[in-house]
Write an enzyme that holds these catalytic residues in place. Structure first.
Site, PDB file in Angstrom:
ATOM      1  CE  LYS A  52      49.962  42.456   1.128  1.00 46.63           C
ATOM      2  NZ  LYS A  52      50.750  42.819  -0.062  1.00 46.63           N
ATOM      3  CE1 TYR A  54      49.615  38.800   0.701  1.00 45.69           C
ATOM      4  CE2 TYR A  54      51.496  38.792   2.190  1.00 45.69           C
ATOM      5  CZ  TYR A  54      50.936  39.106   0.967  1.00 45.69           C
ATOM      6  OH  TYR A  54      51.708  39.722   0.012  1.00 45.69           O
TER       7      TYR A  54
END
Length: 396
Positions: free
Chosen positions: A138, A226
């Site tokens: 990611k 995150y």
């Protein structure tokens, strides 16, 4: 002084978007290979940078359902050294130019893409064309169009695409989700996340992160994702509106093309608010807290590779969560191996990565327009709740 980066050098910086915190000392030593289960899934690791060498390759020695089958690198010397260290023959080494020939290698079932963000889409599509499943770091890609192309390629090839949201398979965060679902905090009111690190242009692994074309968003894409993802999985709902603001010193040579500090707010259908910040000029921080009407829950740190903690604040004589740490990367790769084998559902598919990219782009749009509110298109609904699907056992 800014450092020049060659194409091969950039590729070899294939480090995931997190701080290089070593795994907990209580974990089994990486040199001690775990007995593999029948039908263990072979992984080809693409990009031999800090994350691969420090976390992913050692974890594949400990995984039960997955094993290292091949290395893909632009550096023949590095690849040969690591192949020897991990017991691979030289025939299991591929370059970026010969990558497509993995189609003829039956030992490879999964390709794990650990490259700069701007390279995710192309290598994902190539892996699908080679008939392999893909685990991709990611953020998923740089543009929404790239994300959609990756998803379409996986469907066309009838192969699985999973985005490496390791925290959705990590005990502290899964435990936190379970606590939220029980209603321990009362009515969820606010989730606040702070993510950041100190970057350095003399560190090659930071160079591509500080290049907008390669990273797609600097600290927001690298660290902020995150906090955005955590807010979504803690509340188990999707934002309908976002706002964002940036503070960047353009005289700082690190921030020629990317913003430094970005703060955001997200509004959710339930009335809960998400807020957060990401920054590339602060001490290493990966923390969040969830505040409810009765209690709050704090994870500080909450998203490191090891050493995360969780506590509940505000109740009287509340038992505190007792969470046993595990190898996050190993658990994630074991899970995807079972997805490929049809034994587990895909908890973090490409659509999950696309949703975070929608939010990141909306925050960037708001920043560009002085903090104006930006609506998030509806329609995304999480197929599986990690709190119940991953089901890591805890004592709370």
């Amino acid at each position: 002084m800014e450092r020049e980066v060659t194409r091969r050098g950039v590729i070899e910086l294939g480090m995931g978007a997190a701080l290089a915190i070593p795994a907990a000392g209580a974990m089994a030593d990486a040199a001690q290979a775990q007995q593999k289960s029948p039908g263990s899934v072979g992984y080809a690791v693409v990009g031999l940078g800090k994350l691969s060498i420090g976390q992913i390759l050692p974890a594949l020695k400990r995984t039960k359902n997955a094993h290292l089958a091949a290395l893909v690198s632009g550096s023949p010397e590095k690849a040969k050294r690591l192949a020897a260290e991990y017991g691979l023959p030289e025939t299991a080494i591929y370059s970026y130019d010969t990558f497509d020939s993995i189609a003829k290698d039956p030992n490879i079932q999964v390709v794990y893409i650990v490259l700069p963000n701007s390279m995710h889409a192309d290598f994902t599509v190539r892996a699908f064309k080679a008939g392999k499943h893909v685990l991709c770091e990611k953020p998923m890609a740089v543009t929404l169009a790239e994300c959609e192309r990756m998803i379409a390629a996986g469907k066309a090839a009838n192969r699985q695409l999973m985005i490496a949201y390791r925290c959705q398979y990590e005990p502290v965060n899964v435990t936190a989700m379970q606590i939220m679902r029980k209603g321990t905090l009362g009515t969820p009111r606010l989730v606040s996340a702070v993510m950041g690190k100190q970057t350095d242009l003399s560190d090659p692994s930071d160079v591509w992160r500080l290049d907008m074309a390669m990273s797609g968003g600097g600290a927001l894409a690298d660290m902020g994702i995150y906090g955005i993802n955590a807010t979504r999985y803690l509340l188990l709902e999707e934002p309908v509106e976002v706002r964002g603001w940036a503070r960047t010193d353009r005289n700082d040579p690190r921030f020629k093309t990317v913003d430094d500090l970005i703060a955001w707010q997200m509004r959710f259908p339930s009335g809960a608010i998400g807020e957060g910040s990401s920054c590339f000029s602060q001490p290493g921080t990966m923390s969040w807290q969830a505040i409810g009407s009765d209690r709050r829950m704090v994870a500080d740190p909450g998203c490191f590779y090891g050493g995360n903690s969780l506590r509940i604040v505000g109740g009287k004589n509340d038992p505190q969560p007792q969470v046993k740490e595990m190898d996050q990367f190993g658990n994630e790769m074991n899970w995807f191996a079972d997805v490929v084998r049809g034994k587990s559902p895909n908890v973090s598919p490409g659509e999950e990565g696309l949703q975070d990219m929608r939010i990141i782009h909306a925050i960037q749009q708001s920043v560009a327009n002085g903090g104006a509110s930006v609506k998030i298109a509806g329609g995304y609904r999480r197929a599986y709740d990690p709190a119940t699907t991953v089901g890591i056992r805890t004592s709370v």
